[in-house]
Write a protein that holds these residues in place. Structure first.
Motif, PDB file in Angstrom:
ATOM      1  N   SER B 133       0.065 -10.569  34.605  1.00 33.18           N
ATOM      2  CA  SER B 133       0.889 -11.744  34.904  1.00 33.18           C
ATOM      3  C   SER B 133       0.050 -13.018  34.869  1.00 33.18           C
ATOM      4  CB  SER B 133       1.545 -11.593  36.269  1.00 33.18           C
ATOM      5  OG  SER B 133       2.275 -10.392  36.328  1.00 33.18           O
ATOM      6  N   PHE B 134      -1.115 -12.970  35.514  1.00 33.71           N
ATOM      7  CA  PHE B 134      -1.947 -14.174  35.542  1.00 33.71           C
ATOM      8  C   PHE B 134      -2.560 -14.446  34.166  1.00 33.71           C
ATOM      9  CE2 PHE B 134      -1.539 -13.571  40.061  1.00 33.71           C
ATOM     10  CZ  PHE B 134      -1.514 -14.875  40.547  1.00 33.71           C
ATOM     11  N   VAL B 137       0.040 -16.304  32.075  1.00 34.87           N
ATOM     12  CA  VAL B 137       0.302 -17.707  32.415  1.00 34.87           C
ATOM     13  C   VAL B 137      -0.965 -18.559  32.344  1.00 34.87           C
ATOM     14  CG1 VAL B 137       1.061 -19.236  34.273  1.00 34.87           C
ATOM     15  CG2 VAL B 137       2.301 -17.114  33.813  1.00 34.87           C
ATOM     16  N   ARG B 173       3.986 -22.003  31.167  1.00 33.83           N
ATOM     17  CA  ARG B 173       5.065 -21.050  31.420  1.00 33.83           C
ATOM     18  C   ARG B 173       5.261 -20.203  30.177  1.00 33.83           C
ATOM     19  NH1 ARG B 173       7.784 -21.875  36.137  1.00 33.83           N
ATOM     20  NH2 ARG B 173       9.746 -20.937  35.475  1.00 33.83           N
ATOM     21  N   VAL B 174       5.820 -19.047  30.375  1.00 35.47           N
ATOM     22  CA  VAL B 174       5.846 -18.053  29.301  1.00 35.47           C
ATOM     23  C   VAL B 174       7.191 -17.329  29.274  1.00 35.47           C
ATOM     24  CG1 VAL B 174       3.364 -17.632  29.497  1.00 35.47           C
ATOM     25  CG2 VAL B 174       4.966 -16.224  30.807  1.00 35.47           C
ATOM     26  N   PHE B 175       7.356 -16.572  28.242  1.00 39.92           N
ATOM     27  CA  PHE B 175       8.345 -15.502  28.228  1.00 39.92           C
ATOM     28  C   PHE B 175       7.599 -14.220  27.909  1.00 39.92           C
ATOM     29  CE2 PHE B 175      11.562 -18.841  27.524  1.00 39.92           C
ATOM     30  CZ  PHE B 175      12.495 -18.435  28.464  1.00 39.92           C
ATOM     31  N   VAL B 176       8.033 -13.147  28.524  1.00 42.04           N
ATOM     32  CA  VAL B 176       7.471 -11.841  28.195  1.00 42.04           C
ATOM     33  C   VAL B 176       8.577 -11.030  27.551  1.00 42.04           C
ATOM     34  CG1 VAL B 176       6.312  -9.789  29.057  1.00 42.04           C
ATOM     35  CG2 VAL B 176       5.893 -12.003  30.146  1.00 42.04           C
ATOM     36  N   LEU B 269       4.773 -10.461  44.628  1.00 39.79           N
ATOM     37  CA  LEU B 269       5.205 -10.712  43.249  1.00 39.79           C
ATOM     38  C   LEU B 269       6.179  -9.617  42.815  1.00 39.79           C
ATOM     39  CD1 LEU B 269       1.681 -11.490  41.716  1.00 39.79           C
ATOM     40  CD2 LEU B 269       3.357 -13.124  42.595  1.00 39.79           C
ATOM     41  N   GLY B 272      10.453 -11.670  40.041  1.00 39.78           N
ATOM     42  CA  GLY B 272      10.873 -12.540  38.941  1.00 39.78           C
ATOM     43  C   GLY B 272       9.649 -12.914  38.130  1.00 39.78           C
ATOM     44  N   GLY B 273       9.889 -13.711  37.111  1.00 42.28           N
ATOM     45  CA  GLY B 273       8.777 -14.204  36.311  1.00 42.28           C
ATOM     46  C   GLY B 273       8.042 -13.120  35.557  1.00 42.28           C
ATOM     47  N   ALA B 274       6.838 -13.455  35.145  1.00 44.07           N
ATOM     48  CA  ALA B 274       6.054 -12.516  34.353  1.00 44.07           C
ATOM     49  C   ALA B 274       5.713 -11.267  35.152  1.00 44.07           C
ATOM     50  CB  ALA B 274       4.776 -13.194  33.877  1.00 44.07           C
ATOM     51  N   SER B 275       5.533 -11.439  36.467  1.00 40.87           N
ATOM     52  CA  SER B 275       5.163 -10.277  37.281  1.00 40.87           C
ATOM     53  C   SER B 275       6.274  -9.233  37.287  1.00 40.87           C
ATOM     54  CB  SER B 275       4.820 -10.703  38.696  1.00 40.87           C
ATOM     55  OG  SER B 275       5.922 -11.363  39.292  1.00 40.87           O
TER      56      SER B 275
END
Lengths: 531, 296
Positions: B133-134, B137, B173-176, B269, B272-275
């Motif tokens: 995740s880190f 980003v 910011r990203v999309f995975v 974590l 949500g998000g990349a995590s």
């Protein structure tokens, strides 16, 4: 601006037989009288066999060779008369791998006209075969499919732009951008960049400001008229790149219908210039690829060849071969996004192959889902191919209440919904307003001598209007770092706002809205580590 | 020096060492010649020290008796240790370039010292457990952090400290998508601030003191992206747990410590998000620290 004269080369006519075996006598010293010819078409049910004159238009750069031959213009007329979904006398053929010229020629020998290989027009590895001795292209395709050298053969399908134009007058306009929260999307990416090129495969976006002389029928005689054209004042000249006419002539791209200009305006009309409306990706380059004909192109071509009379008002459409060719042209010339606001009810492998080719070249494609929900809701192509090609999306339409527009086709292949307008949800206010050519200047049946140099804010509705929303947002996304077409599609789907009733068979999507309403802000914002 | 030693020996215990190696040399100041060669077991009185040498009084039975010389530290063992900072040096006994130490008694209140208070600053390189995740980003699975704190030591063996660290790094910011990371043009700044309390045991030695410990705390976590609304950002805090081990190298009032910390911030974590895309829930990780400790 100086007028350019459309020049008629001396006709070279000869006697030929039509499909009924009747000899058609054309006197070489006289301009053909096509009123009788048109009657003969109606009477015989076949396209008459004549070698019609080649057309060209004169300009300082030299004469422009017409791509729209009189034979083909007549074929469009016949398609309109007969409500055909293909161009009469045209078939697309793909030969099997390893079949050489001799084999190909042998296969073509099955056709009555025995076309030579040199007469074929190639679109990738698919050949456009014309045989106007047989208007029924399904027969031609069947004959060719029976040959061992042929992988597939199909009529050259006719697609139409998916719009229902309407001019209800001024009102509150771009509800569609508010519905998508475009202002907050622009906070993240303001109109993409000029490094992104969006190809508009449509009726064209006029790329020059000048006049041309065309011949047209005024009800009594064929007369030469000065037809002025102008670029869209709300689309900077510098933003138009590599315009290409695939279907009318080899001259500049001219929009004589307005559809292509309206679509291009949604994608990227100049914005923040205190003029007219806003566009979504207002910094991108626009590549007009003309693959569709309207009434006036066909009327001009027919009149130039001596046809005395008016073409049907609903004549026109987009040739499958030109669509496929245009898709490949756009992909080969650097377009990262293609918009196809057109469709038809017949599948077309050539177009499908071209879509796959374009995605392979790194281009994302948005395709209108179709407007025939109330006409039996047939499957619409090439939108129906989208579900199987990551990077190609079929786009349905919603109105201002965010309910599906009454006309918007449904089916398992719909992937995303975007504003397309719906006058039943809000009258004229519920349609999509953008700048395009002033239609009253060229309305068939009302205007004898059209002009295309005036622009106005006009309301259209259709999945044709929904697709360019997706194309414009895709351009923003690409400019924002999402470069793979399949990733653009995946993100659009992932961030969509689900609409309608859940479908147990397809979790997360349904047949009315696909994955839901496109959400540009979310598609540009992405995620962090935790959220 | 000898006079000073004599004065102080009357009132306080002196530092004495026993020779552990036969034929150990006591070098005259200047190291030009030996003042004496003594057998193992000889008891010597220390009057000072210089680097790896003790300055000792030559025993009476040798010709150079009552003078001072230098014996190598490895050749002796300390019998009692009463070092105090030099306060009054005699030119006669001060080795030419020796450190300004003098022998003598430690003040009664600090010997043996029961409570020590220290302050420290620290720099660390942290590698997050939510590595994917880190890395998505920030482009790296960790980064540098800085902080500081205070420590209390009891009997030089037990320590309790409180510390704050600050990690701040800017990424995108990203999309995975199916495991592929797509970086967007929207910047994202991540701030992680663990506030911890640790306790542990020091294996106290004069110069090198290993230690181990464990503790808990709160980790403050922020994600702020450009042009984001407040509800699109993250500002949360979570309970953390950690264990640590290190080695302190003392050099008088300043010590340097090298420390490894393993921390767990469970369920911070992954919502949500990349995590969420990577299925990573732990905001902790492993950090390597360098601490500079002030105090005695």
């Amino acid at each position: 601006m100086r007028a350019r004269r459309l020049q008629i080369w001396p006709p070279s006519l000869r006697n030929r037989k039509n499909v009924l075996g009747q000899t058609v006598h054309i006197h070489p010293s006289r301009r053909p009288r096509f009123r009788g010819l048109a009657l003969a078409v109606a009477a015989s049910g076949s396209l008459l066999i004549v070698q019609l004159p080649r057309l060209s238009a004169q300009s300082e750069d030299g004469p422009y060779r017409m791509l729209l031959t009189p034979e083909r213009a007549l074929a469009f007329v016949q398609a309109a008369d007969r409500k055909l979904d293909y161009i009469p006398g045209e078939v697309l053929v793909k030969f099997k791998a390893g079949v050489g010229a001799a084999g190909q020629q042998r296969a073509l020998g099955v056709l009555r006209s025995r076309p030579a290989l040199s007469d074929l027009r190639w679109i990738g590895d698919v050949a456009l075969v014309t045989d106007y001795t047989e208007w029924n292209a399904t027969i031609l395709a069947t004959q060719l499919r029976a040959q061992p050298e042929v992988a597939y053969a199909q009529p050259n399908h006719l697609y139409r732009t998916n719009t229902t134009p309407n001019d209800p007058g001024f009102a509150e306009r771009q509800w569609n951008f508010a519905a998508l929260d475009m202002e907050r999307a622009w906070d993240l990416n303001a109109g993409a960049s000029d490094a992104i090129t969006v190809a508009v495969l449509d009726t064209g976006v006029t790329s020059v400001s000048r006049s041309f002389l065309f011949q047209t029928w005024n009800g009594q005689s064929i007369q030469l008229v000065n037809v002025p054209f102008a670029r869209n004042p709300d689309l900077s000249e510098s933003r138009i790149v590599k315009p290409r006419d695939m279907i009318f002539w080899e001259g500049p791209v001219l929009d004589m219908e307005g559809h292509g200009t309206h679509v291009a305006s949604t994608i990227g009309e100049d914005t923040n210039n205190s003029l007219a409306e806003a566009g979504i990706a207002y910094h991108v380059k626009v590549m007009p690829v003309k693959v569709c004909l309207g009434y006036w192109e066909i009327q001009f071509a027919l009149s130039a060849s001596g046809f005395r009379g008016f073409a049907p008002e609903d004549v026109g459409g987009c040739g499958g071969s030109e669509i496929a060719d245009g898709i490949r042209y756009a992909a080969d010339n650097g377009a990262q996004v293609l918009n196809l606001s057109l469709g038809g009810s017949e599948p077309d492998d050539t177009v499908r192959d071209a879509l796959t080719y374009a995605v392979g070249k790194g281009a994302f494609v948005a395709i209108a889902m179709g407007n025939a929900y109330e006409e039996g809701n047939p499957v619409n192509y090439p939108a129906a191919y989208a579900a199987a090609i990551p990077g190609v999306m079929s786009v349905g339409a919603v109105g201002p209440t965010l309910a599906r527009s009454y006309y918007s086709s449904t089916g398992p292949h719909i992937e995303i919904a975007a504003p397309g307008g719906d006058d039943r949800q809000g009258g004229g206010k519920g349609m999509i307003w953008q700048t395009t050519i002033f239609r009253a200047d060229s309305r068939p049946g009302f205007v004898m001598s059209p002009r295309f140099d005036r622009y106005a804010e006009a309301a259209y509705e259709g999945t044709s209007m929904a697709a360019p929303h997706v194309a414009g947002i895709a351009a923003l996304m690409i400019s924002h770092g999402v470069t793979k077409p399949s990733a653009v599609e995946a993100i659009i789907e992932k961030t969509a706002r689900f609409l309608g009733a859940p479908d147990a068979r397809t979790p997360g999507r349904n047949e009315e809205y696909g994955f839901g309403l496109i959400q540009p802000r979310a598609a540009l914002h992405g995620v962090g580590v935790a959220k | 020096m000898g006079m000073l030693a004599a004065c102080t020996s009357a009132a306080f215990a002196q530092t004495r060492v026993r020779v552990t190696h036969d034929q150990s040399s006591i070098w005259k100041p200047g190291f030009s010649s030996e003042a004496a060669v003594v057998p193992a077991g000889t008891i010597l009185t220390v009057v000072g020290k210089r680097d790896e040498w003790y300055e000792v009084v030559v025993p009476d039975e040798y010709p150079a008796a009552k003078t001072t010389g230098f014996v190598f530290k490895s050749n002796v063992e300390v019998l009692n240790q009463n070092w105090v900072p030099f306060t009054q040096a005699s030119p006669a006994t001060q080795p030419p370039s020796s450190e300004p130490y003098a022998f003598g008694p430690e003040p009664p209140a600090r010997n043996p010292r029961t409570v020590g208070v220290f302050a420290f600053g620290q720099a660390a390189y942290s590698r997050f457990a939510a590595r994917n995740s880190f890395e998505a980003v920030l482009d790296h699975s960790g980064g540098a952090s800085f902080g500081g704190g205070a420590e209390v030591r009891l009997w030089r063996k037990i320590f309790v400290n409180g510390a704050v660290d600050y990690f701040n790094k800017r990424g995108h910011r990203v999309f995975v998508i199916d495991g592929d990371v797509i970086r967007l043009g929207t910047t994202e700044t991540i701030t992680v601030m663990p506030v911890t309390v640790s306790a542990g045991w020091r294996f106290d030695h004069e110069r090198f003191s290993p230690y181990v410990g464990a503790g808990a705390g709160r980790t403050f976590y922020k994600e702020v992206s450009r042009a984001a609304d407040a509800d699109e950002n993250v500002d949360s805090r979570f309970t953390s747990y950690h264990a640590l081990a290190g080695l302190e190298i003392r050099n008088d009032i300043v010590a340097t410590a090298f420390e490894v910390v393993y921390s767990q911030v469970p369920n911070a974590l992954g919502h949500g998000g990349a995590s969420a895309a990577f299925g990573e829930t732990n905001l902790g990780g492993v950090a390597g620290r360098v601490k500079v400790i002030f105090g005695r």
